[in-house]
Design a protein around this motif. Structure first.
Motif, mmCIF file in Angstrom:
data_model
loop_
_atom_site.group_PDB
_atom_site.id
_atom_site.type_symbol
_atom_site.label_atom_id
_atom_site.label_comp_id
_atom_site.label_asym_id
_atom_site.label_seq_id
_atom_site.Cartn_x
_atom_site.Cartn_y
_atom_site.Cartn_z
ATOM 1 N N GLY A 3 0.972 -0.741 0.143
ATOM 2 C CA GLY A 3 0.065 -0.155 -0.027
ATOM 3 C C GLY A 3 0.554 1.097 -0.437
ATOM 4 O O GLY A 3 1.800 1.248 -0.316
ATOM 5 N N PRO A 4 0.146 2.661 -0.272
ATOM 6 C CA PRO A 4 0.853 3.715 -0.188
ATOM 7 C C PRO A 4 1.352 4.244 0.882
ATOM 8 O O PRO A 4 0.871 4.128 2.230
ATOM 9 N N ARG A 5 2.545 4.478 0.881
ATOM 10 C CA ARG A 5 3.220 5.735 2.844
ATOM 11 C C ARG A 5 4.205 6.252 1.893
ATOM 12 O O ARG A 5 5.746 5.174 2.052
ATOM 13 N N PRO A 6 4.149 7.629 1.483
ATOM 14 C CA PRO A 6 4.759 8.170 0.946
ATOM 15 C C PRO A 6 6.150 8.460 1.888
ATOM 16 O O PRO A 6 5.864 8.927 2.942
ATOM 17 N N VAL A 7 7.384 8.829 1.325
ATOM 18 C CA VAL A 7 8.253 8.467 2.178
ATOM 19 C C VAL A 7 8.944 9.872 2.057
ATOM 20 O O VAL A 7 10.309 9.482 1.762
ATOM 21 N N ILE A 8 8.811 11.346 2.153
ATOM 22 C CA ILE A 8 9.325 11.985 2.444
ATOM 23 C C ILE A 8 10.199 12.967 3.031
ATOM 24 O O ILE A 8 9.554 12.926 4.618
ATOM 25 N N GLN A 9 11.455 13.896 3.274
ATOM 26 C CA GLN A 9 11.730 14.780 3.992
ATOM 27 C C GLN A 9 12.838 15.984 3.422
ATOM 28 O O GLN A 9 12.944 16.665 2.891
ATOM 29 N N LEU A 10 11.612 17.464 3.223
ATOM 30 C CA LEU A 10 11.953 18.109 3.370
ATOM 31 C C LEU A 10 11.560 19.564 3.705
ATOM 32 O O LEU A 10 10.315 19.334 4.550
ATOM 33 N N SER A 11 12.211 20.441 4.144
ATOM 34 C CA SER A 11 11.498 22.527 4.066
ATOM 35 C C SER A 11 12.190 23.045 3.010
ATOM 36 O O SER A 11 13.046 22.738 2.396
ATOM 37 N N GLU A 12 11.310 24.590 3.132
ATOM 38 C CA GLU A 12 11.838 25.612 2.550
ATOM 39 C C GLU A 12 13.528 25.731 2.378
ATOM 40 O O GLU A 12 13.786 27.033 1.227
ATOM 41 N N SER A 13 13.826 25.414 3.713
ATOM 42 C CA SER A 13 15.255 26.439 3.930
ATOM 43 C C SER A 13 16.267 24.644 4.145
ATOM 44 O O SER A 13 17.222 25.758 4.309
ATOM 45 N N SER A 14 15.979 23.271 3.029
ATOM 46 C CA SER A 14 16.843 22.319 2.955
ATOM 47 C C SER A 14 18.128 22.748 2.006
ATOM 48 O O SER A 14 17.640 23.864 1.636
ATOM 49 N N ARG A 15 19.183 22.457 2.920
ATOM 50 C CA ARG A 15 20.172 22.626 2.402
ATOM 51 C C ARG A 15 20.823 22.198 1.170
ATOM 52 O O ARG A 15 22.193 22.092 0.567
ATOM 53 N N ASP A 71 17.444 16.479 9.870
ATOM 54 C CA ASP A 71 16.541 17.805 9.993
ATOM 55 C C ASP A 71 16.485 18.136 9.447
ATOM 56 O O ASP A 71 16.965 18.346 8.034
ATOM 57 N N GLU A 72 14.557 19.010 9.075
ATOM 58 C CA GLU A 72 14.317 18.545 7.591
ATOM 59 C C GLU A 72 14.900 20.390 7.046
ATOM 60 O O GLU A 72 14.855 20.871 5.812
ATOM 61 N N GLN A 73 15.497 20.759 8.565
ATOM 62 C CA GLN A 73 16.438 22.467 7.957
ATOM 63 C C GLN A 73 17.193 22.630 7.079
ATOM 64 O O GLN A 73 17.622 23.065 6.789
ATOM 65 N N LYS A 74 18.209 21.227 7.477
ATOM 66 C CA LYS A 74 19.203 20.957 6.777
ATOM 67 C C LYS A 74 19.101 20.120 5.529
ATOM 68 O O LYS A 74 20.055 20.216 4.567
ATOM 69 N N MET A 75 18.249 19.115 5.471
ATOM 70 C CA MET A 75 18.044 17.960 4.840
ATOM 71 C C MET A 75 16.928 17.978 3.724
ATOM 72 O O MET A 75 16.556 17.231 4.794
ATOM 73 N N ARG A 123 32.613 19.688 1.353
ATOM 74 C CA ARG A 123 31.724 19.761 0.825
ATOM 75 C C ARG A 123 30.756 19.955 1.573
ATOM 76 O O ARG A 123 29.726 21.649 1.603
ATOM 77 N N ILE A 124 30.245 19.226 2.426
ATOM 78 C CA ILE A 124 28.623 18.939 3.168
ATOM 79 C C ILE A 124 28.847 20.120 4.520
ATOM 80 O O ILE A 124 28.222 20.591 4.997
#
Length: 203
Positions: A30-42, A82-86, A192-193
Motif C-alpha cells: 500500500g501507499p506510504r510516501p516517505v519524504i523529508q523537506l523544508s523550504e530552508s533545506s540546504r 533535520d529537515e531544515q538542513k536535509m 563540501r557538506i
C-alpha cells in the motif's frame, strides 16, 4: 497538473504528496510516501525508493544503507534527519516491492507527478547527492552513462552535484572493485557538506 501544483502553498503541496495514492493498486504494502523537506533545506539527498524497513518506520534511510550513507557524508543522525538542513526526496516515494534481485525500481508516477513542483520549492539547495541509477538518469539531463561512469566523472558536476553509487550492502563488491570512491570522493564530499552546513558535524 503542474500549474495547479505551483499554485499550492508549500505546506499544502507536501500534504498532498504524503496523502498520495496514485499507485495504490500496484504497491504490495500500500501507499506510504516517505519524504523529508523544508523550504530552508540546504542539501538534497536523492535515492531510489523506500525499502521495506523504511516503509514500516516511515523514516528515510533508516536501514544499513542509511548508516553507510551518513558515514560517507560525515554527519550524525540528528543532522541527517533535520529537515531544515536535509531534504530527502527519492525517485519513488513508496516501497515498490521486491523482485528476484532486490527491490523493484521506483514507480515512475512519483517523478512525473510531483518532482518538478517539489524541487521548485527548494530554493536554498546548494548540494545534491544523486544515489543510484534512477537518480542519475533523472537529474543528469537524461545522460545514460552507467553509475560507475557518472561517479568517476564527479568533478564534472562539482561542487553542486555528486553522483554516487547506492550505499546498500548489496554494493560491497562494487566498492571493493572501485576503491577510488571512498578514497577520493567521500573525503571531498565530507568537506563540501561541512561547508554547506556551515560547521564541522563530526560523528
Amino acid at each position: 497538473m503542474t500549474d495547479d501544483l505551483d499554485r499550492l502553498s508549500f505546506d499544502e503541496l507536501v500534504r498532498q504528496v504524503r496523502a498520495c495514492t496514485i499507485c495504490k493498486d500496484v504497491l504490495p504494502l500500500g501507499p506510504r510516501p516517505v519524504i523529508q523537506l523544508s523550504e530552508s533545506s540546504r542539501i538534497l539527498v536523492v535515492g531510489q525508493a523506500p525499502g521495506r524497513r523504511v516503509h514500516e518506520t516511515g523514516l528515510p534511510f533508516n536501514d544499513p544503507s542509511g548508516d553507510r550513507l551518513r558515514q560517507w557524508m560525515g554527519v550524525t543522525r540528528d543532522t541527517f534527519y533535520d529537515e531544515q538542513k536535509m531534504a530527502i526526496l527519492p525517485m519513488g516515494f513508496c516501497y515498490p516491492g521486491t523482485g528476484k534481485s532486490g527491490d523493484l525500481p521506483p514507480r515512475p508516477e512519483c517523478a512525473a507527478t510531483w518532482r518538478k513542483a517539489l524541487l521548485a520549492r527548494l530554493p536554498d539547495i546548494r548540494l545534491t547527492l544523486l544515489i543510484g541509477q534512477y537518480a542519475h538518469a533523472w537529474h543528469l539531463n537524461g545522460q545514460h552513462r552507467s553509475v560507475t561512469e557518472n561517479a568517476r566523472a564527479w568533478r564534472q558536476y562539482w561542487p553542486d552535484i555528486i553522483p554516487m553509487p547506492h550505499p546498500s550492502p548489496r554494493n560491497n563488491l562494487w566498492l571493493r572493485n572501485n576503491p577510488w570512491f571512498e578514497q577520493e570522493v567521500v573525503p571531498a564530499m565530507q568537506v563540501r557538506i561541512a561547508e554547506v552546513l556551515g560547521c564541522e558535524d563530526g560523528q
